[in-house]
Motif scaffolding. Structure first.
Motif, PDB file in Angstrom:
ATOM      1  N   ILE A  38       0.842  -1.199   0.000  1.00 21.28           N
ATOM      2  CA  ILE A  38       0.000   0.000   0.000  1.00 21.28           C
ATOM      3  C   ILE A  38       0.875   1.246   0.000  1.00 21.28           C
ATOM      4  CG2 ILE A  38      -1.701   1.322   1.325  1.00 21.28           C
ATOM      5  CD1 ILE A  38      -2.725  -1.356   2.421  1.00 21.28           C
ATOM      6  N   PRO A  39       0.674   2.165  -0.940  1.00 23.89           N
ATOM      7  CA  PRO A  39       1.444   3.408  -0.924  1.00 23.89           C
ATOM      8  C   PRO A  39       1.149   4.199   0.354  1.00 23.89           C
ATOM      9  CG  PRO A  39       0.357   3.100  -3.045  1.00 23.89           C
ATOM     10  CD  PRO A  39      -0.225   2.083  -2.111  1.00 23.89           C
ATOM     11  N   VAL A  40       2.191   4.609   1.041  1.00 24.02           N
ATOM     12  CA  VAL A  40       2.024   5.352   2.288  1.00 24.02           C
ATOM     13  C   VAL A  40       1.368   6.695   1.985  1.00 24.02           C
ATOM     14  CG1 VAL A  40       3.236   6.430   4.209  1.00 24.02           C
ATOM     15  CG2 VAL A  40       3.987   4.192   3.351  1.00 24.02           C
ATOM     16  N   HIS A  41       0.279   6.995   2.706  1.00 24.68           N
ATOM     17  CA  HIS A  41      -0.405   8.262   2.488  1.00 24.68           C
ATOM     18  C   HIS A  41      -1.225   8.630   3.721  1.00 24.68           C
ATOM     19  CE1 HIS A  41      -3.384   5.205   1.365  1.00 24.68           C
ATOM     20  NE2 HIS A  41      -4.336   6.099   1.629  1.00 24.68           N
ATOM     21  N   ASN A  42      -1.560   9.914   3.816  1.00 24.90           N
ATOM     22  CA  ASN A  42      -2.398  10.435   4.883  1.00 24.90           C
ATOM     23  C   ASN A  42      -3.857  10.219   4.495  1.00 24.90           C
ATOM     24  OD1 ASN A  42      -4.054  12.250   6.423  1.00 24.90           O
ATOM     25  ND2 ASN A  42      -2.246  13.437   6.964  1.00 24.90           N
ATOM     26  N   GLU A  43      -4.587   9.453   5.273  1.00 16.17           N
ATOM     27  CA  GLU A  43      -5.959   9.112   4.898  1.00 16.17           C
ATOM     28  C   GLU A  43      -6.913  10.301   5.001  1.00 16.17           C
ATOM     29  OE1 GLU A  43      -7.264   5.696   7.035  1.00 16.17           O
ATOM     30  OE2 GLU A  43      -5.740   4.362   6.171  1.00 16.17           O
ATOM     31  N   THR A  44      -6.496  11.355   5.686  1.00 19.59           N
ATOM     32  CA  THR A  44      -7.336  12.558   5.788  1.00 19.59           C
ATOM     33  C   THR A  44      -7.193  13.442   4.567  1.00 19.59           C
ATOM     34  OG1 THR A  44      -7.178  12.526   8.201  1.00 19.59           O
ATOM     35  CG2 THR A  44      -7.847  14.602   7.173  1.00 19.59           C
ATOM     36  N   THR A  45      -5.952  13.625   4.098  1.00 21.01           N
ATOM     37  CA  THR A  45      -5.694  14.509   2.956  1.00 21.01           C
ATOM     38  C   THR A  45      -5.388  13.737   1.682  1.00 21.01           C
ATOM     39  OG1 THR A  45      -3.322  14.625   3.405  1.00 21.01           O
ATOM     40  CG2 THR A  45      -4.741  16.228   4.533  1.00 21.01           C
ATOM     41  N   MET A  46      -5.078  12.454   1.795  1.00 16.22           N
ATOM     42  CA  MET A  46      -4.670  11.586   0.698  1.00 16.22           C
ATOM     43  C   MET A  46      -3.283  11.945   0.147  1.00 16.22           C
ATOM     44  SD  MET A  46      -7.318   9.803   0.960  1.00 16.22           S
ATOM     45  CE  MET A  46      -6.889   8.550  -0.223  1.00 16.22           C
ATOM     46  N   GLU A  47      -2.529  12.776   0.885  1.00 19.98           N
ATOM     47  CA  GLU A  47      -1.179  13.140   0.451  1.00 19.98           C
ATOM     48  C   GLU A  47      -0.203  12.022   0.801  1.00 19.98           C
ATOM     49  OE1 GLU A  47       1.532  17.186   0.263  1.00 19.98           O
ATOM     50  OE2 GLU A  47       0.314  16.826   2.060  1.00 19.98           O
ATOM     51  N   THR A  48       0.702  11.744  -0.115  1.00 19.79           N
ATOM     52  CA  THR A  48       1.687  10.687   0.087  1.00 19.79           C
ATOM     53  C   THR A  48       2.881  11.215   0.883  1.00 19.79           C
ATOM     54  OG1 THR A  48       2.961  11.166  -1.910  1.00 19.79           O
ATOM     55  CG2 THR A  48       1.020   9.733  -2.148  1.00 19.79           C
ATOM     56  N   ALA A  49       3.891  10.357   1.032  1.00 24.59           N
ATOM     57  CA  ALA A  49       5.120  10.763   1.714  1.00 24.59           C
ATOM     58  C   ALA A  49       5.908  11.769   0.889  1.00 24.59           C
ATOM     59  CB  ALA A  49       5.982   9.534   2.009  1.00 24.59           C
ATOM     60  N   VAL A  50       5.545  11.934  -0.373  1.00 22.90           N
ATOM     61  CA  VAL A  50       6.142  12.982  -1.213  1.00 22.90           C
ATOM     62  C   VAL A  50       5.191  14.175  -1.194  1.00 22.90           C
ATOM     63  CG1 VAL A  50       6.938  13.622  -3.506  1.00 22.90           C
ATOM     64  CG2 VAL A  50       7.254  11.271  -2.689  1.00 22.90           C
ATOM     65  N   PRO A  51       5.544  15.262  -0.519  1.00 21.62           N
ATOM     66  CA  PRO A  51       4.641  16.418  -0.429  1.00 21.62           C
ATOM     67  C   PRO A  51       4.213  16.899  -1.816  1.00 21.62           C
ATOM     68  CG  PRO A  51       6.489  16.673   1.081  1.00 21.62           C
ATOM     69  CD  PRO A  51       6.803  15.483   0.220  1.00 21.62           C
ATOM     70  N   GLY A  52       2.911  17.099  -1.962  1.00 19.68           N
ATOM     71  CA  GLY A  52       2.386  17.581  -3.231  1.00 19.68           C
ATOM     72  C   GLY A  52       1.874  16.485  -4.145  1.00 19.68           C
ATOM     73  N   ILE A  53       2.132  15.217  -3.803  1.00 21.07           N
ATOM     74  CA  ILE A  53       1.610  14.110  -4.595  1.00 21.07           C
ATOM     75  C   ILE A  53       0.532  13.391  -3.789  1.00 21.07           C
ATOM     76  CG2 ILE A  53       2.106  11.932  -5.753  1.00 21.07           C
ATOM     77  CD1 ILE A  53       4.839  12.897  -6.422  1.00 21.07           C
ATOM     78  N   TYR A  54      -0.648  13.258  -4.378  1.00 21.80           N
ATOM     79  CA  TYR A  54      -1.815  12.697  -3.702  1.00 21.80           C
ATOM     80  C   TYR A  54      -2.286  11.438  -4.434  1.00 21.80           C
ATOM     81  CZ  TYR A  54      -1.970  17.421  -1.702  1.00 21.80           C
ATOM     82  OH  TYR A  54      -1.653  18.595  -1.062  1.00 21.80           O
ATOM     83  N   LEU A  55      -2.999  10.591  -3.705  1.00 21.38           N
ATOM     84  CA  LEU A  55      -3.573   9.370  -4.269  1.00 21.38           C
ATOM     85  C   LEU A  55      -5.088   9.462  -4.301  1.00 21.38           C
ATOM     86  CD1 LEU A  55      -1.560   6.598  -2.369  1.00 21.38           C
ATOM     87  CD2 LEU A  55      -1.023   7.595  -4.594  1.00 21.38           C
TER      88      LEU A  55
END
Length: 331
Positions: free
Chosen positions: A272-289
């Motif tokens: 699973i790609p690591v991401h913030n489930e609230t914002t959907m932002e990944t560990a790379v700032p500015g890239i979202y899933l």
């Protein structure tokens, strides 16, 4: 710059379109990049496919989806999403494949087969339908083997082997059988998949029970040759005549692309790609899933109906970030 946007959305499926709609409503400049046709995955579904969901659960942008059937068909869905694209006049580039994503100062440079785009934000709504799970058996690269199923007429009066026991496999087995094919199924477990559409499951089980469709449970395909296949069964290896193999063993996201642009994957088999489930932002700032890519190998977790909300989450997060950076209020 002509090709500079607040947001680049990679993937022109239903969730990519939903993200474009929310970006447009928020006043963000955006572009949607799709390597194939509009809603390319749906376009490549079997011609007779019927969705599990009802039409209202496939809606985006609050545009009504009216279907002639209790469950909408592939053709109805393609027409609906085309109409949504037209209704919102979405900025979408079709047949434009993303090749690389690189960081340039505080922006991303997105190179495609046709252009270069600069942006501070990227949404990956890339789905998973492009990369089939390979069986890694001898003969898998033969022309008679397909990991995709389209039209049953192609297989009329042929000896067809279907590998798998979930929705795509069951649909292929039943439809080719009804076109006169001699159908055999190879199923890894001891039963038909539990997620098979409830109105289809009794049909396939009854066809197997009566012997119209031959099924080998707890079995695997061992080798493929031009006119026959080897199957490993609990009773031992057997060889049967064969004309076509439909290896409908599922698909996976493009993990190499995700890693190439710097995303981190979970260290278990789910990837699973690591991401913030609230914002959907990944560990790379500015890239979202957005969409099914959020589940990694768990491709059965996210669907159109439960991932539409990703569009709202991401656009809200981008708006808040831009507000914090500029102090200006976005309408």
């Amino acid at each position: 710059m002509e090709n500079q946007f607040d947001l680049v959305i990679i993937g022109g499926g239903p969730i990519g379109l939903a993200c474009g709609i929310e970006a447009k409503k928020a006043g963000l400049s955006y572009v949607i990049l799709e390597k194939g046709a509009l809603v390319n995955s749906i376009f490549n579904y079997p011609v007779n496919m019927t969705f599990f969901s009802t039409s209202e659960r496939l809606e985006i942008g609050k545009v009504p989806f009216v279907s002639n059937n209790p469950k909408p068909t592939r053709s109805e869905a393609m027409e609906y999403y085309r109409r949504v694209t037209t209704t919102f006049n979405l900025n979408i580039k079709l047949y434009e494949k993303v090749q690389t994503v690189t960081k340039v100062d505080d922006e991303f440079s997105v190179h495609t087969s046709k252009n270069e785009y600069l942006t501070k934000n990227i949404i990956l709504a890339i789905g998973f339908y492009d990369l089939p799970n390979k069986m890694d058996v001898p003969g898998e690269d033969l022309q008679k083997v397909s990991h995709y199923y389209d039209d049953p007429h192609k297989y009329a009066f042929q000896k067809v082997l279907v590998v798998g026991a979930n929705n795509s496999s069951v649909d292929a087995a039943l439809e080719t059988f009804r076109k006169g094919s001699e159908v055999t199924m190879v199923i890894r477990k001891d039963e038909i998949g539990r997620r098979v559409k409830y109105w289809v499951k009794p049909d396939i089980e009854n066809r197997i029970k009566e012997g119209s469709i031959k099924a080998f449970f707890n079995s695997s395909l061992a080798a493929i040759r031009e006119k026959e296949v080897d199957i490993m069964t609990p009773e031992g290896a057997i060889t049967i005549p064969n004309d076509y193999v439909l290896a409908l063993t599922g698909y996976q996201p493009n993990f190499s692309f995700l890693k190439k642009i710097g995303l981190t994957l979970s260290d278990d088999e789910k990837l699973i790609p690591v991401h913030n489930e609230t914002t959907m932002e990944t560990a790379v700032p500015g890239i979202y899933l957005a969409g099914v890519v959020c589940g990694g190998m768990e491709t059965h977790v996210w669907f159109i109906e439960n991932s539409r909300e990703h569009a709202y989450k991401i656009v809200d997060a981008i708006k808040e970030k831009m507000l914090n950076q500029s102090g200006a209020v976005l309408r």
